[in-house]
Design an enzyme around this catalytic site. Structure first.
Site, short mmCIF file in Angstrom:
data_model
loop_
_atom_site.label_atom_id
_atom_site.label_comp_id
_atom_site.label_asym_id
_atom_site.label_seq_id
_atom_site.Cartn_x
_atom_site.Cartn_y
_atom_site.Cartn_z
N ASP A 108 0.86 -1.18 0.00
CA ASP A 108 0.00 0.00 0.00
C ASP A 108 0.90 1.24 0.00
O ASP A 108 1.76 1.38 0.87
CB ASP A 108 -0.88 -0.01 1.25
CG ASP A 108 -2.21 0.68 1.04
OD1 ASP A 108 -2.24 1.66 0.28
OD2 ASP A 108 -3.21 0.23 1.62
N ASP A 209 -2.91 4.67 -2.80
CA ASP A 209 -3.92 5.34 -1.99
C ASP A 209 -4.33 6.68 -2.60
O ASP A 209 -3.46 7.50 -2.95
CB ASP A 209 -3.35 5.55 -0.58
CG ASP A 209 -4.35 6.09 0.40
OD1 ASP A 209 -5.32 5.38 0.72
OD2 ASP A 209 -4.17 7.24 0.85
N GLU A 263 -6.68 3.43 -5.97
CA GLU A 263 -7.88 3.91 -5.27
C GLU A 263 -8.20 5.32 -5.75
O GLU A 263 -7.35 6.21 -5.69
CB GLU A 263 -7.64 3.91 -3.76
CG GLU A 263 -8.87 4.36 -2.99
CD GLU A 263 -8.58 4.76 -1.56
OE1 GLU A 263 -9.46 4.54 -0.71
OE2 GLU A 263 -7.49 5.30 -1.29
N HIS A 356 -10.80 -1.62 4.58
CA HIS A 356 -10.51 -0.97 5.86
C HIS A 356 -11.16 0.39 6.01
O HIS A 356 -11.15 0.97 7.10
CB HIS A 356 -9.00 -0.82 6.01
CG HIS A 356 -8.39 0.11 5.00
ND1 HIS A 356 -8.34 -0.18 3.66
CD2 HIS A 356 -7.84 1.34 5.13
CE1 HIS A 356 -7.78 0.82 3.01
NE2 HIS A 356 -7.47 1.76 3.88
N ASP A 357 -11.74 0.94 4.93
CA ASP A 357 -12.35 2.26 4.97
C ASP A 357 -13.86 2.23 5.06
O ASP A 357 -14.51 3.28 5.01
CB ASP A 357 -11.96 3.05 3.71
CG ASP A 357 -10.57 3.64 3.81
OD1 ASP A 357 -10.11 3.90 4.94
OD2 ASP A 357 -9.93 3.85 2.76
#
Length: 586
Positions: A108, A209, A263, A356-357
């Site tokens: 990530d 990200d 993302e 995770h969001d």
């Protein structure tokens, strides 16, 4: 329909298209040393588990050196490991172990911002430093006003005053996450060098990200007034974003056989086509938010206008009958269909429902009560039978659920803390009055420890866990799931095997069926003469299904179902609550 489908010899094969990805949030995955925090050695211990599950790629959320304002997404040193996570030697062992099990590792990577403790930012506080223009520094406006009216995604203003530099800096996220200035060529060069460094160590790609936020509109003008994030139209998919990403591809990614998962909040299908593929910026796939934001409204998940209560009647927000996740199938089906058809041949989908969001998938789109097992299996069937690469978020494979948050002190997520504080202050209430909101909105729901067993702390740690353990771990855990052949865990294994053995599911074209049905999501996947029919009853009602008259069910076979006694004939049948069936048809 067969005349329109692609032939098997036309398939553009790539390893990352055929892979199944498992996302690890290491802080909550497995603690090896009893300090209550998951770590890299803890991940190493569980690599055989991931291998047994059948996944191909491990996506590791940030383990870089960080002060943890946003649990590692605020990076202090891109080329060092956080003390709580272990050492660089531990990371090297993890990479070797993953590769020894014939899996791949993607990291990530956060390129939009750093920590305010990063050396670049500390140096940039000196306006004469070579790093002075690495971030967005601005003077305030007359009358003591901020440089513009932008707000942070986490709540509050997007500007923070620095006493040393005597200017404001921009932070689209937390104030400890200053945004990098990608207009500066030196910023890009330093970031690209760092990416080469990681790829040179042998990793297999990156999850990038919020990478479509790296270009801000020239002049940083005021944003339009809206109920959510002010300024987004000047930040999302900015004016030079394609230039920057194309440059990153040409200067870095093109040199490696790697996977790029980008993302991109606020990215639609047409924008995605510009980012993906050889004719675009070169990225492999886009993580968009259109389906993940259902049932949220324009102001985001903390915009409570989507609830059928007045905000000054906060007692109703703690009423279990208040429907925070009230959504209809038409919206979800329309979004997924648009992306399936829109990217066909021009891009590739990243198929996910949770990460995770977001709160837990089964609590948002399924039934976390009586039909938890059936609905979790149905949602997995949806993910694995759409065209695209499926992503499993840790705990989804056992149907982990949202948590009952009892006090403000239990919260750990910076977003949830700031939003809960704002909500309590705005309505002059306590946490007891808004805890139902937090239960359905907080990212902490997906960050509670993986439930490995029914032991104390769910087998996650021998110490005091950094975040609350879900109380239902006594009945929802990996140990019990692996022992039960009818469990969600074993169903995931079946889906992985099915996808591995069936090119039609991986590469086949997507044809929607029954597009107006309120409860059934059905579609056909075709590749050459092969067809796969998927029928999903997405709600807790019984529904009748009849094969459309223009489809032939020659030589049908049931490939998988979440009910044991589903028949082999797809022509006409009754669907039970949350029933999923996948058939092979010609």
């Amino acid at each position: 329909m067969a005349a329109d489908t692609q032939r098997e010899d036309e398939v553009d094969r790539e390893w990352w298209k055929e892979a199944v990805v498992y996302q690890i949030y290491p802080r909550s995955f497995n603690d090896s040393n009893g300090d209550g925090i998951g770590d890299i050695p803890g991940v190493i211990e569980k690599v055989p588990y991931l291998d047994e599950l059948g996944v191909d790629v491990v996506w590791l959320c940030p383990v870089y050196d960080s002060p943890n304002a946003d649990n590692g997404y605020d990076i202090r040193d891109y080329q060092a490991i956080m003390d709580e996570m272990g050492t660089m030697d531990d990371w090297e062992r993890l990479l070797e172990t993953v590769h020894d099990h014939d899996m791949r590792l993607i990291m990530d990577m956060v390129l939009n911002h750093t920590s305010d403790e990063h050396e670049w930012f500390l140096q940039s506080k000196d306006p004469d430093s070579e790093y002075a223009d690495y971030y967005y520094w601005r003077d305030g406006r007359e009358g003591g006003e901020l440089p513009n009216n932008w707000t942070s995604i986490f709540g509050g203003d997007a500007w923070k005053y620095d006493e040393k530099r005597e200017q404001y800096y921009l932070h689209v996220f937390d104030e400890k996450q200053p945004d990098l200035n990608w207009r500066n060529e030196d910023v890009r060069a330093d970031l690209f060098e760092m990416l080469h460094w990681w790829l040179g160590k042998g990793i297999d790609g990156f999850r990038l990200d919020v990478v479509n936020l790296i270009s801000k509109r020239e002049g940083l003008p005021d944003g339009e007034d809206n109920p959510g994030w002010v300024g987004w139209e000047h930040i999302v998919n900015g004016p030079r974003v394609h230039e920057y990403i194309s440059e990153m591809h040409d200067e870095v990614f093109a040199d490696y056989d790697m996977m790029t998962v980008a993302e991109m909040p606020g990215c639609g299908v047409e924008e995605a086509k510009q980012y993906c593929g050889e004719d675009g910026d070169g990225l492999n796939m886009i993580v968009h938010f259109e389906h993940a934001d259902i049932p949220y409204r324009p102001g985001g998940k903390w915009d409570l206008q989507d609830i059928d209560v007045e905000l000054d009647e906060l007692d109703d927000l703690n009423d279990p009958d208040t429907q925070f996740n009230d959504w209809d199938l038409h919206e979800l089906r329309d979004v997924l269909t648009r992306w399936q058809i829109g990217l066909d041949g021009e891009g590739w989908n990243a198929n996910y429902l949770g990460n995770h969001d977001h709160p837990r998938t089964v609590s948002r789109f399924g039934d976390s009560g009586f039909f938890r097992v059936a609905s979790a299996k149905l949602l997995a069937t949806l993910q694995f039978t759409l065209q695209g690469t499926p992503f499993i978020y840790q705990g989804e494979e056992i149907g982990m659920t949202n948590v009952e948050w009892q006090s403000f002190d239990e919260l750990r997520d910076v977003e949830a803390i700031q939003q809960a504080e704002e909500l309590m202050e705005r309505h002059d209430v306590g946490f007891e009055d808004i805890k139902h909101v937090v239960k359905h909105r907080s990212r902490d729901n997906s960050r509670t420890p993986v439930q490995w067993s029914d032991e104390e702390n769910a087998g996650f740690t021998d110490g005091e866990p950094w975040i609350k353990v879900n109380a239902n771990h006594d009945r929802i855990n990996v140990e019990d799931a692996r022992a039960n052949e009818d469990s969600i865990w074993h169903y995931y294994r079946e889906l992985i095997d099915l996808r591995e053995d069936n090119d039609t599911i991986v590469y086949g074209d997507f044809h929607p069926l029954y597009e107006d049905h309120p409860h059934i999501f059905a579609y056909l996947r075709t590749l050459g003469d092969s067809g796969v029919l998927v029928v999903l009853n997405v709600f807790a009602y019984e529904e009748a299904f009849t094969l459309p008259p223009n489809l032939d069910a020659e030589d049908p076979k049931l490939l998988i179902s979440n009910y044991d006694d589903a028949g082999d004939d797809p022509t006409e049948f009754e669907l039970r609550p949350y029933e999923a069936r996948v058939y092979r048809i010609s």
